[in-house]
Design a protein around this motif. Structure first.
Motif, PDB file in Angstrom:
ATOM      1  N   PHE A  27       3.492  -2.597  -6.961  1.00  0.00           N
ATOM      2  CA  PHE A  27       2.111  -2.141  -6.787  1.00  0.00           C
ATOM      3  C   PHE A  27       1.970  -0.965  -5.854  1.00  0.00           C
ATOM      4  CE2 PHE A  27       2.175  -6.655  -7.794  1.00  0.00           C
ATOM      5  CZ  PHE A  27       1.543  -6.599  -9.021  1.00  0.00           C
ATOM      6  N   GLY A  28       3.037  -0.610  -5.147  1.00  0.00           N
ATOM      7  CA  GLY A  28       2.975   0.542  -4.253  1.00  0.00           C
ATOM      8  C   GLY A  28       3.933   0.403  -3.086  1.00  0.00           C
ATOM      9  N   GLU A  29       3.868   1.395  -2.192  1.00  0.00           N
ATOM     10  CA  GLU A  29       4.764   1.425  -1.036  1.00  0.00           C
ATOM     11  C   GLU A  29       4.374   0.355  -0.021  1.00  0.00           C
ATOM     12  OE1 GLU A  29       5.934   4.305   2.700  1.00  0.00           O
ATOM     13  OE2 GLU A  29       4.854   5.187   1.012  1.00  0.00           O
ATOM     14  N   ILE A  30       5.359  -0.445   0.366  1.00  0.00           N
ATOM     15  CA  ILE A  30       5.148  -1.522   1.331  1.00  0.00           C
ATOM     16  C   ILE A  30       5.724  -1.089   2.675  1.00  0.00           C
ATOM     17  CG2 ILE A  30       5.794  -3.889   1.938  1.00  0.00           C
ATOM     18  CD1 ILE A  30       5.777  -4.472  -1.080  1.00  0.00           C
ATOM     19  N   THR A  31       4.909  -1.203   3.719  1.00  0.00           N
ATOM     20  CA  THR A  31       5.385  -0.827   5.052  1.00  0.00           C
ATOM     21  C   THR A  31       5.939  -2.028   5.815  1.00  0.00           C
ATOM     22  OG1 THR A  31       3.159  -1.065   5.979  1.00  0.00           O
ATOM     23  CG2 THR A  31       3.804   1.134   5.239  1.00  0.00           C
ATOM     24  N   GLU A  32       5.489  -3.248   5.421  1.00  0.00           N
ATOM     25  CA  GLU A  32       5.973  -4.447   6.111  1.00  0.00           C
ATOM     26  C   GLU A  32       5.777  -5.676   5.225  1.00  0.00           C
ATOM     27  OE1 GLU A  32       5.443  -6.025  10.604  1.00  0.00           O
ATOM     28  OE2 GLU A  32       3.562  -5.801   9.489  1.00  0.00           O
ATOM     29  N   ALA A  33       6.747  -6.577   5.249  1.00  0.00           N
ATOM     30  CA  ALA A  33       6.644  -7.857   4.538  1.00  0.00           C
ATOM     31  C   ALA A  33       7.223  -8.930   5.462  1.00  0.00           C
ATOM     32  CB  ALA A  33       7.403  -7.819   3.222  1.00  0.00           C
ATOM     33  N   PHE A  52       0.586  -2.739   2.846  1.00  0.00           N
ATOM     34  CA  PHE A  52       0.792  -1.590   1.968  1.00  0.00           C
ATOM     35  C   PHE A  52       0.499  -0.291   2.711  1.00  0.00           C
ATOM     36  CE2 PHE A  52       0.498  -4.888  -1.193  1.00  0.00           C
ATOM     37  CZ  PHE A  52       1.327  -4.434  -2.215  1.00  0.00           C
ATOM     38  N   ALA A  53       1.012   0.823   2.181  1.00  0.00           N
ATOM     39  CA  ALA A  53       0.778   2.131   2.788  1.00  0.00           C
ATOM     40  C   ALA A  53      -0.670   2.573   2.573  1.00  0.00           C
ATOM     41  CB  ALA A  53       1.744   3.159   2.209  1.00  0.00           C
ATOM     42  N   ASN A  54      -1.301   2.125   1.472  1.00  0.00           N
ATOM     43  CA  ASN A  54      -2.704   2.508   1.259  1.00  0.00           C
ATOM     44  C   ASN A  54      -3.513   1.375   0.639  1.00  0.00           C
ATOM     45  OD1 ASN A  54      -2.849   2.824  -1.714  1.00  0.00           O
ATOM     46  ND2 ASN A  54      -1.313   4.415  -1.339  1.00  0.00           N
ATOM     47  N   GLU A  55      -4.838   1.466   0.795  1.00  0.00           N
ATOM     48  CA  GLU A  55      -5.754   0.408   0.354  1.00  0.00           C
ATOM     49  C   GLU A  55      -5.781   0.206  -1.154  1.00  0.00           C
ATOM     50  OE1 GLU A  55      -9.870   0.149   1.698  1.00  0.00           O
ATOM     51  OE2 GLU A  55      -9.168   0.724   3.705  1.00  0.00           O
TER      52      GLU A  55
END
Length: 86
Positions: A27-33, A52-55
């Motif tokens: 679904f998009g770029e993940i900055t943290e999990a 995620f990097a964006n909303e």
């Protein structure tokens, strides 16, 4: 409130940070999990957070993943709420 950070509940007990990231990366770029684990046993508590990097990507992930069945469990996905004071 940060709408890029999602709460993911009812995760399979086998879930870890990498599998959570793999679940949501389409679904998009993940900055943290993060998968939350018990401090004494180290076992997963069955929930975690994905940032995620964006909303827009976060909203797309909520729409696609909410109520999705993973390893026989329907996961819950929504915007993470700030932790309440105890």
């Amino acid at each position: 409130m940060d709408k890029k950070k999602l709460y993911v509940g009812n995760l399979p007990w086998s879930a870890n940070e990498q599998s959570l990231k793999d679940m949501f990366s389409p679904f998009g770029e993940i900055t943290e999990a993060i998968v939350i684990s018990d401090r004494y046993t180290g076992r997963s508590k069955g929930f975690g957070f994905v940032t995620f990097a964006n909303e827009a990507d976060a909203e797309k992930a909520i729409a696609e993943m909410a109520e999705k069945e993973i390893e026989g469990r329907k996961i819950m996905v929504n915007v993470a709420k700030p932790r309440e004071e105890r």
